[in-house]
Write an enzyme that holds these catalytic residues in place. Structure first.
Site, mmCIF file in Angstrom:
data_model
loop_
_atom_site.group_PDB
_atom_site.id
_atom_site.type_symbol
_atom_site.label_atom_id
_atom_site.label_comp_id
_atom_site.label_asym_id
_atom_site.label_seq_id
_atom_site.Cartn_x
_atom_site.Cartn_y
_atom_site.Cartn_z
ATOM 1 N N HIS A 1 0.863 -1.182 0.000
ATOM 2 C CA HIS A 1 0.000 0.000 0.000
ATOM 3 C C HIS A 1 0.903 1.236 0.000
ATOM 4 C CE1 HIS A 1 1.105 0.051 4.199
ATOM 5 N NE2 HIS A 1 0.583 -1.150 4.367
ATOM 6 N N ALA A 2 0.288 2.400 0.104
ATOM 7 C CA ALA A 2 1.065 3.644 -0.004
ATOM 8 C C ALA A 2 2.145 3.750 1.078
ATOM 9 C CB ALA A 2 0.129 4.840 0.060
ATOM 10 N N GLY A 3 1.920 3.115 2.221
ATOM 11 C CA GLY A 3 2.941 3.126 3.274
ATOM 12 C C GLY A 3 4.216 2.444 2.790
ATOM 13 N N HIS A 4 4.059 1.290 2.131
ATOM 14 C CA HIS A 4 5.246 0.600 1.603
ATOM 15 C C HIS A 4 5.928 1.455 0.534
ATOM 16 C CE1 HIS A 4 2.841 -3.055 2.879
ATOM 17 N NE2 HIS A 4 3.999 -3.273 3.476
ATOM 18 N N LYS B 1 5.301 2.625 11.713
ATOM 19 C CA LYS B 1 4.060 2.045 12.235
ATOM 20 C C LYS B 1 4.377 0.837 13.111
ATOM 21 C CE LYS B 1 0.232 -0.479 11.352
ATOM 22 N NZ LYS B 1 0.551 -1.832 10.945
ATOM 23 N N ASP B 2 5.382 0.064 12.700
ATOM 24 C CA ASP B 2 5.837 -1.068 13.514
ATOM 25 C C ASP B 2 6.979 -0.558 14.395
ATOM 26 O OD1 ASP B 2 4.212 -3.301 12.391
ATOM 27 O OD2 ASP B 2 5.160 -2.610 10.554
ATOM 28 N N GLN C 1 9.151 -3.064 16.252
ATOM 29 C CA GLN C 1 9.938 -3.839 15.280
ATOM 30 C C GLN C 1 11.181 -3.077 14.833
ATOM 31 O OE1 GLN C 1 8.356 -6.305 11.861
ATOM 32 N NE2 GLN C 1 8.861 -4.489 10.689
ATOM 33 N N SER D 1 -2.173 -0.406 6.639
ATOM 34 C CA SER D 1 -1.657 -1.719 7.015
ATOM 35 C C SER D 1 -2.226 -2.747 6.055
ATOM 36 C CB SER D 1 -2.108 -2.056 8.444
ATOM 37 O OG SER D 1 -1.995 -3.438 8.667
ATOM 38 N N ARG E 1 -3.194 -5.493 6.832
ATOM 39 C CA ARG E 1 -4.293 -6.204 7.505
ATOM 40 C C ARG E 1 -5.601 -5.397 7.502
ATOM 41 N NH1 ARG E 1 0.169 -8.360 10.884
ATOM 42 N NH2 ARG E 1 0.132 -10.622 10.582
HETATM 43 O O1 PAF Z 1 7.078 -5.496 8.692
HETATM 44 C C1 PAF Z 1 6.978 -6.513 7.981
HETATM 45 O O2 PAF Z 1 6.269 -6.538 6.965
HETATM 46 C C2 PAF Z 1 7.714 -7.788 8.376
HETATM 47 O O3 PAF Z 1 7.739 -7.940 9.752
HETATM 48 C C3 PAF Z 1 9.129 -7.854 7.796
HETATM 49 C C4 PAF Z 1 10.017 -6.762 8.342
HETATM 50 C C5 PAF Z 1 9.068 -7.766 6.280
HETATM 51 C C6 PAF Z 1 9.781 -9.207 8.151
HETATM 52 O O4 PAF Z 1 9.057 -10.273 7.636
#
Ligand code: PAF
Length: 282
Positions: free
Chosen positions: A34-37, A151-152, A155, A187, A189
């Site tokens: 999506h646009a975030g990516h 957003k994560d 992570q 997201s 999801r």
């Molecule tokens: O953020 C994600 O989409 C996943 O956790 C990642 C970093 C690609 C690892 O699978």
């Protein structure tokens, strides 16, 4: 843009780039872009001559009963988006390439402590799967730069810790959360939400904004603020896992003298687990 499945073909191309003195940025994803990516791809493009986007739905970061099987796999749509975003390579390794010895025998990379709280305490083993796969993708792509979304939040801190501790020569960059017009963080999801849930979903960000406004105004009763966030989420139809105020630098406990806080929440809306966060300068 080239789509590559085979690691040897990738290595060859990476070798050609290196001989030309070009730097490589990686954007690891699980697809359903999506646009975030795409904003991560833009950051990558600004920081390296070459951009490799990986799409790999990583089995080791999903717990039992989670959505590994139903996770949206939309590789044709993703390919079109990445071509438009001028990525150089879409790398879609299969599970044998990423885990040559199989999932059970795979060497694992674990970052203790930071991974055992917040999302980690509700999804045991999740971050072990994330650091393991990210370390493997780093080994396959050997990037100079890697870009992750804010957003994560937890992570990206975990990955920074891993890279620092292993002295990996990779700059970790993060890009701000991209939101829908009503505030919902983008997201993969979100596509699980039905129409009624989609209408309720912005309440997650609104609950964080309400806490952030109080922190910015000088409130420091952290436990009360967290409780008010949980109540707001429950009233909006969510089942919260946690609402937490932490030090933005290391997710340590919030203290009155923290220079920056982060307010984080994870909550279920129907069958969908959503997360979001907001950083507040004290
Ligand atoms: O953020 C994600 O989409 C996943 O956790 C990642 C970093 C690609 C690892 O699978």
């Amino acid at each position: 843009m080239k789509t590559i499945v085979d690691k040897h073909e990738l290595r060859e191309l990476l070798g050609d780039w290196r001989r030309e003195g070009e730097h490589v940025a990686i954007v690891p994803t699980m697809g359903n872009l999506h646009a975030g990516h795409i904003s991560l791809v833009d950051v990558a493009r600004d920081n390296a001559e070459r951009v490799v986007v990986t799409v790999f739905v990583n089995p080791t970061q999903f717990g039992e009963g989670e959505d590994f099987d139903s996770y949206p796999r939309t590789i044709e749509k993703d390919t079109r988006r990445l071509k438009k975003a001028s990525a150089d390579v879409l790398f879609i390794p299969d599970v044998e390439t990423v885990y040559p010895l199989g999932l059970e025998n795979a060497t694992r990379v674990i970052v203790p402590g930071l991974t055992q709280q917040l999302c980690g305490s509700f999804r045991p083993g999740h971050f072990d799967g994330v650091t393991t796969v990210v370390a493997r993708l780093f080994a396959l792509v050997q990037p100079d730069v890697a870009v992750f979304g804010e957003k994560d939040y937890q992570q990206q801190l975990v990955i920074r810790r891993m890279v620092e501790d292993l002295s990996l020569p990779i700059s970790i960059l993060s890009a701000p959360t991209v939101r829908e017009e009503d505030g919902l963080a983008m997201s993969s999801r979100n596509s699980y939400l039905d129409a009624a849930e989609r209408q309720k979903a912005p309440a997650l960000f609104e609950s964080l904004q309400a806490i952030a406004a109080q922190l910015a105004a000088g409130a420091r009763e952290f436990a009360d603020l967290e409780e008010s966030g949980r109540e707001a989420l429950e009233q909006a139809g969510f089942e919260p896992e946690y609402v937490a105020i932490r030090s933005a630098d290391d997710l340590g406990p919030a203290a009155a003298d923290c220079p920056r806080y982060v307010v984080l929440a994870a909550a279920h809306l129907g069958g969908t687990r959503l997360i979001d966060n907001l950083v507040v300068d004290a």
